[in-house]
Structure formats: structure tokens, C-alpha cells
Design a protein around this motif. Structure first.
Motif, mmCIF file in Angstrom:
data_model
loop_
_atom_site.group_PDB
_atom_site.id
_atom_site.type_symbol
_atom_site.label_atom_id
_atom_site.label_comp_id
_atom_site.label_asym_id
_atom_site.label_seq_id
_atom_site.Cartn_x
_atom_site.Cartn_y
_atom_site.Cartn_z
ATOM 1 N N TYR A 1 16.096 -9.227 18.516
ATOM 2 C CA TYR A 1 16.258 -8.396 17.324
ATOM 3 C C TYR A 1 17.301 -9.071 16.442
ATOM 4 O O TYR A 1 18.408 -9.377 16.918
ATOM 5 N N LEU A 2 16.943 -9.322 15.206
ATOM 6 C CA LEU A 2 17.879 -9.957 14.265
ATOM 7 C C LEU A 2 18.268 -8.980 13.163
ATOM 8 O O LEU A 2 17.422 -8.236 12.651
ATOM 9 N N TYR A 3 19.556 -9.004 12.804
ATOM 10 C CA TYR A 3 20.086 -8.172 11.724
ATOM 11 C C TYR A 3 20.866 -9.078 10.770
ATOM 12 O O TYR A 3 22.103 -9.111 10.788
ATOM 13 N N PRO A 4 20.137 -9.866 9.953
ATOM 14 C CA PRO A 4 20.798 -10.850 9.086
ATOM 15 C C PRO A 4 21.775 -10.245 8.094
ATOM 16 O O PRO A 4 22.758 -10.888 7.722
ATOM 17 N N GLU A 5 21.510 -8.993 7.672
ATOM 18 C CA GLU A 5 22.420 -8.355 6.714
ATOM 19 C C GLU A 5 23.792 -8.091 7.331
ATOM 20 O O GLU A 5 24.797 -7.989 6.628
ATOM 21 N N GLU A 6 23.842 -8.030 8.675
ATOM 22 C CA GLU A 6 25.118 -7.836 9.371
ATOM 23 C C GLU A 6 25.532 -9.094 10.132
ATOM 24 O O GLU A 6 26.503 -9.075 10.887
ATOM 25 N N THR A 7 24.793 -10.171 9.939
ATOM 26 C CA THR A 7 25.031 -11.457 10.616
ATOM 27 C C THR A 7 25.192 -11.276 12.118
ATOM 28 O O THR A 7 26.166 -11.729 12.733
ATOM 29 N N THR A 8 24.217 -10.596 12.706
ATOM 30 C CA THR A 8 24.244 -10.415 14.151
ATOM 31 C C THR A 8 22.811 -10.298 14.673
ATOM 32 O O THR A 8 21.842 -10.349 13.911
ATOM 33 N N GLY A 9 22.681 -10.155 15.968
ATOM 34 C CA GLY A 9 21.368 -10.023 16.573
ATOM 35 C C GLY A 9 21.487 -9.916 18.086
ATOM 36 O O GLY A 9 22.590 -10.016 18.646
ATOM 37 N N PHE A 10 20.340 -9.713 18.743
ATOM 38 C CA PHE A 10 20.308 -9.521 20.190
ATOM 39 C C PHE A 10 19.156 -10.325 20.788
ATOM 40 O O PHE A 10 18.087 -10.424 20.188
ATOM 41 N N ILE A 11 19.386 -10.890 21.988
ATOM 42 C CA ILE A 11 18.325 -11.543 22.756
ATOM 43 C C ILE A 11 18.227 -10.828 24.100
ATOM 44 O O ILE A 11 19.239 -10.660 24.796
ATOM 45 N N ILE A 12 17.006 -10.420 24.461
ATOM 46 C CA ILE A 12 16.778 -9.784 25.760
ATOM 47 C C ILE A 12 16.141 -10.824 26.677
ATOM 48 O O ILE A 12 15.080 -11.369 26.376
ATOM 49 N N MET A 13 16.831 -11.087 27.789
ATOM 50 C CA MET A 13 16.438 -12.193 28.665
ATOM 51 C C MET A 13 16.293 -11.750 30.113
ATOM 52 O O MET A 13 16.733 -10.661 30.500
ATOM 53 N N GLU A 14 15.730 -12.639 30.888
ATOM 54 C CA GLU A 14 15.598 -12.479 32.331
ATOM 55 C C GLU A 14 16.986 -12.332 32.966
ATOM 56 O O GLU A 14 17.931 -13.053 32.625
ATOM 57 N N TYR A 15 17.097 -11.403 33.901
ATOM 58 C CA TYR A 15 18.335 -11.256 34.671
ATOM 59 C C TYR A 15 18.277 -12.178 35.881
ATOM 60 O O TYR A 15 17.337 -12.123 36.672
ATOM 61 N N ILE A 16 19.268 -13.032 36.009
ATOM 62 C CA ILE A 16 19.318 -13.983 37.123
ATOM 63 C C ILE A 16 20.483 -13.611 38.031
ATOM 64 O O ILE A 16 21.653 -13.751 37.651
ATOM 65 N N ASP A 17 20.156 -13.122 39.195
ATOM 66 C CA ASP A 17 21.169 -12.769 40.178
ATOM 67 C C ASP A 17 21.428 -14.007 41.035
ATOM 68 O O ASP A 17 20.773 -14.226 42.053
ATOM 69 N N GLY A 18 22.352 -14.842 40.577
ATOM 70 C CA GLY A 18 22.564 -16.108 41.266
ATOM 71 C C GLY A 18 23.988 -16.597 41.164
ATOM 72 O O GLY A 18 24.871 -15.924 40.638
ATOM 73 N N LYS A 19 24.187 -17.824 41.671
ATOM 74 C CA LYS A 19 25.508 -18.444 41.668
ATOM 75 C C LYS A 19 25.484 -19.716 40.839
ATOM 76 O O LYS A 19 24.438 -20.338 40.665
ATOM 77 N N GLN A 20 26.652 -20.097 40.339
ATOM 78 C CA GLN A 20 26.775 -21.384 39.654
ATOM 79 C C GLN A 20 26.347 -22.500 40.601
ATOM 80 O O GLN A 20 26.570 -22.444 41.807
ATOM 81 N N ILE A 21 25.767 -23.539 40.031
ATOM 82 C CA ILE A 21 25.207 -24.619 40.832
ATOM 83 C C ILE A 21 26.247 -25.266 41.750
ATOM 84 O O ILE A 21 25.937 -25.599 42.904
ATOM 85 N N ASP A 22 27.485 -25.426 41.290
ATOM 86 C CA ASP A 22 28.497 -26.071 42.129
ATOM 87 C C ASP A 22 28.881 -25.185 43.314
ATOM 88 O O ASP A 22 28.994 -25.663 44.452
ATOM 89 N N LYS A 23 29.020 -23.884 43.061
ATOM 90 C CA LYS A 23 29.371 -22.968 44.151
ATOM 91 C C LYS A 23 28.234 -22.855 45.158
ATOM 92 O O LYS A 23 28.459 -22.843 46.376
ATOM 93 N N TYR A 24 27.015 -22.788 44.659
ATOM 94 C CA TYR A 24 25.855 -22.671 45.550
ATOM 95 C C TYR A 24 25.743 -23.895 46.454
ATOM 96 O O TYR A 24 25.527 -23.764 47.666
ATOM 97 N N LEU A 25 25.873 -25.093 45.879
ATOM 98 C CA LEU A 25 25.684 -26.313 46.671
ATOM 99 C C LEU A 25 26.849 -26.575 47.613
ATOM 100 O O LEU A 25 26.657 -27.181 48.669
ATOM 101 N N ASN A 26 28.027 -26.117 47.266
ATOM 102 C CA ASN A 26 29.138 -26.240 48.204
ATOM 103 C C ASN A 26 28.912 -25.353 49.429
ATOM 104 O O ASN A 26 29.361 -25.679 50.523
ATOM 105 N N GLU A 27 28.203 -24.248 49.226
ATOM 106 C CA GLU A 27 27.876 -23.353 50.342
ATOM 107 C C GLU A 27 26.581 -23.761 51.046
ATOM 108 O O GLU A 27 26.377 -23.427 52.219
#
Length: 370
Positions: free
Chosen positions: A83-109
Motif C-alpha cells: 500500500y503506497l501513500y505518496p501524499e504522506e511519503t509513506t507506505g506498507f509492504i506485507i511479506m512472508e513471515y520467516i521464523d528463523g535465525k541469522q545465517i551466522d548464528k544458524y551455522l555456528n549451531e
């Protein structure tokens, strides 16, 4: 309703706020739930720390939306709506929720997953390369690993769609790693993304310690400070990795004969290939198009239109003999081989076909008279 009339959805969709995830340089991110379908999503709002920067980075936010809509890959975060609101110079992106860890933390484990995570990361960036998208903000918190071990590349706030091989380094980020010599020439292209991915894995391997990394020779070519000595593309990295994997995978004599019959018939029709021609990499697309060609050729002894077959595998300009015969039985058997093979075998079969294409004489587009 007439053509070009606006389509207006009057019903709004409500989400349930779950929690705040964080505030980045250009946006606030929350977790929310769509109770109608019982799914959780991430919502990113464009709202820079500094109010004075709102106009400065708004185009980057819109570019992030465009980039995410162009991508469709298992290793890249999915976008569902915006959703874009150019008159207010803002907007929203709805994305996939990723329940995960940063790559460095994951690979160290999970150090035993190192090679698989490396391959998935390369495949994700290969897809971006095919779509001519640069990430430009490579750091551990922008590559997440899910609980099931799936790589997810996120945060395209500084991503860029490029039309040419080289772009000017129009922004300077707070790089986590030492910078390559590309920056001295104000160059940032896919070879620069390659460098930073290489440096990321170099750091992780150093943190893990005492690990025998199968692709260390490839990593060395990725992190060359000198631009001209660095490996050229994520596609080349992917092919090098396939060559390494092929040592461990066995083919029967029958499978080899099926491949060779098809490849010998197919390759002999070509005379020259454009220097910057690319290969189709989607096995699903190749199989789907071969199925269509095979269905339309089942009453024939030879393929009636060689162009239809060439377009399944090649993207670009090339010259070929229209009258050279390709047996339908060879195409049909090759299709069956692909469909019955494991994913790893399919990749090796396709890579061997690319090696055949590599041997065909090349020409540059400017060699042509017009």
C-alpha cells in the motif's frame, strides 16, 4: 465496466497486531495476523529514523516493492501485497513471515549444514542475477535460515534493478567487511555482490573453525580483491558447484546413452551463439516445455521445428540449421530421463548440456552488419 476503468475493492482487510519486530534505517516492522485465513505476516512501514530523510529514500522503498514482485524463488522472501501513500511519503509492504535465525548464528549451531546453506544462498542470488537485481546490503541479518534449514534472503531496501552489467556505486553503506577494489572505480555489480557473499561465508567459516569446506576453492575465487580476478557470476559459481557434485553421483550406461543420443543430435544443429547468450536454468520450465513439444510431435519421426526446441534451452541470439534432423524418440527419452531423475541428477544433466553449448563458436552482437 469499460476497459481501463478503475477496479475498487470497498471492503478493507483487518489484521491483528502481534508484536513489534524492529526499526531499521528506513522502516518499522511489525508482526501481524490475518485471522480470516489464520496466517501470520510481516508488515514493513516506510518511516526513516530521521524525518528529514523521508523524501530522500522513498524511491528506494518503491524500488524494493518492484524488486520483490519480480522475484519468485524458494530462497527469497515473498511479498504478498503493498500500500503506497505518496501524499504522506509513506507506505506498507506485507511479506512472508520467516521464523528463523541469522545465517551466522544458524551455522555456528549447525556447522554440518554449511555446504547446503552455501548452495541455497548461491541459488537465491543466481535468481536475483537472472532478474538483473542487485542486493547491495549483504550482512548476516539479511540472510535468515528457517527451522527446516531453508535460506531466505530478505531486506531489499537498498536493492537495485539494473539494465547493464555495471552500475555506479550510488550509495555507500556501513559495510561489515573490507571493501573490494571495485569501489575505487565506483563500480557495484553482481561481481560485487559475489565478493560480499564470499566475505560473509569466509567470516562464518572462521567463526566455526576447524571445518573442511568442500567449496573452499570456489570461495577463494569469490573474494578476490581484484575485480578482474574474481569469478564472473553467480551462474558460474553454481556450475562450478555442480561439477563438484557430479563426482559423487553415478549414472547408468542406459542413462548416459539417452543423454548422449539427445545431446549429439541437438548440438549438431548449431553454428554460432551470441557471446552474451544465457541458458534457461529453470528445470521445471524446461520439463514443461519439453512435454508440450513432445506431445505435439508424437506422430512424427523428427522434430518439425528446431526453433521450438532451441528456445527451451537458450535465451538470446544464435544461428542453427533448420533442416538438420532431431529424432523425436531422442527428445522423448531425454524428457523421461529428466522426469525420473532426482533433482541433483537433473542439475548435472543440464550442466553437461551447458558444457556442450559452451563449445559452440561465439560471436559478439556488434560483429553483425546491422
Amino acid at each position: 465496466m469499460n476497459q481501463n476503468d478503475p477496479i475498487v475493492f470497498l471492503k478493507t482487510k483487518d489484521f491483528k497486531f502481534i508484536k513489534e519486530i524492529g526499526q531499521g534505517g528506513t522502516g518499522r516492522t511489525i508482526l501481524m495476523k490475518d485471522e480470516a485465513i489464520d496466517e501470520i505476516f510481516v508488515c514493513k512501514k516506510y518511516s526513516p529514523y530521521n524525518e528529514d530523510d523521508k523524501g530522500l529514500y522513498y524511491d528506494y522503498f518503491k524500488d524494493e516493492i518492484k524488486i520483490l514482485y519480480k522475484t519468485n524463488h524458494a530462497n527469497i522472501v515473498r511479498v504478498f501485497n503493498y500500500y503506497l501513500y505518496p501524499e504522506e511519503t509513506t507506505g506498507f509492504i506485507i511479506m512472508e513471515y520467516i521464523d528463523g535465525k541469522q545465517i551466522d548464528k544458524y551455522l555456528n549451531e549447525n556447522p554440518d549444514h554449511l555446504e547446503d546453506i552455501f548452495l541455497q544462498t548461491i541459488e537465491g542470488f543466481k535468481h536475483l542475477e537472472e532478474k538483473e537485481i542487485l542486493h547491495r546490503d549483504i550482512r548476516p541479518n539479511n540472510i535468515l535460515i528457517t527451522e527446516s534449514g531453508i535460506v531466505k534472503i530478505i531486506d531489499f531496501g537498498f536493492g537495485k534493478q539494473v539494465d547493464a552489467n555495471t552500475v555506479n556505486k550510488s550509495i555507500t553503506l556501513n559495510w561489515r567487511f573490507s571493501i573490494p577494489k571495485d569501489f575505487e572505480e565506483e563500480i557495484y555489480n553482481h561481481k560485487t555482490d559475489i565478493y560480499f557473499i564470499g566475505k560473509l561465508f569466509e567470516e562464518i567459516i572462521s567463526q566455526i573453525g576447524n571445518v573442511n569446506f568442500k567449496y573452499s576453492h570456489i570461495l577463494k575465487k569469490m573474494i578476490a580483491i581484484n575485480y578482474n580476478k574474481r569469478i564472473n557470476s553467480f551462474f558460474d559459481i553454481y556450475r562450478d558447484m555442480l561439477n563438484d557434485q557430479s563426482i559423487d553421483i553415478q549414472f547408468t550406461i542406459g542413462e548416459k546413452n539417452i543423454y548422449q543420443n539427445f545431446a549429439n543430435d541437438f548440438i549438431k544443429i548449431f553454428t554460432t551463439i551470441e557471446d552474451n547468450l544465457t541458458y534457461e536454468t529453470s528445470l521445471d520450465k524446461i520439463i514443461r516445455n519439453l512435454e508440450e513439444l513432445n506431445k505435439n510431435s508424437m506422430l512424427e519421426n523428427i522434430i518439425q521445428d528446431n526453433a521450438k526446441l532451441t528456445r527451451i534451452f537458450l535465451i538470446g541470439k544464435y544461428s542453427y540449421f533448420k533442416t538438420k534432423e532431431i529424432k523425436v524418440t531422442y527428445v522423448s527419452a531425454f524428457l523421461d530421463l529428466l522426469k525420473k531423475s532426482t533433482e541433483d541428477k537433473r542439475k548435472i544433466i543440464l550442466n553437461n548440456l551447458w558444457i556442450r553449448f559452451d563449445s559452440i563458436q561465439r560471436f559478439k552482437d556488434d560483429d553483425l552488419p546491422f
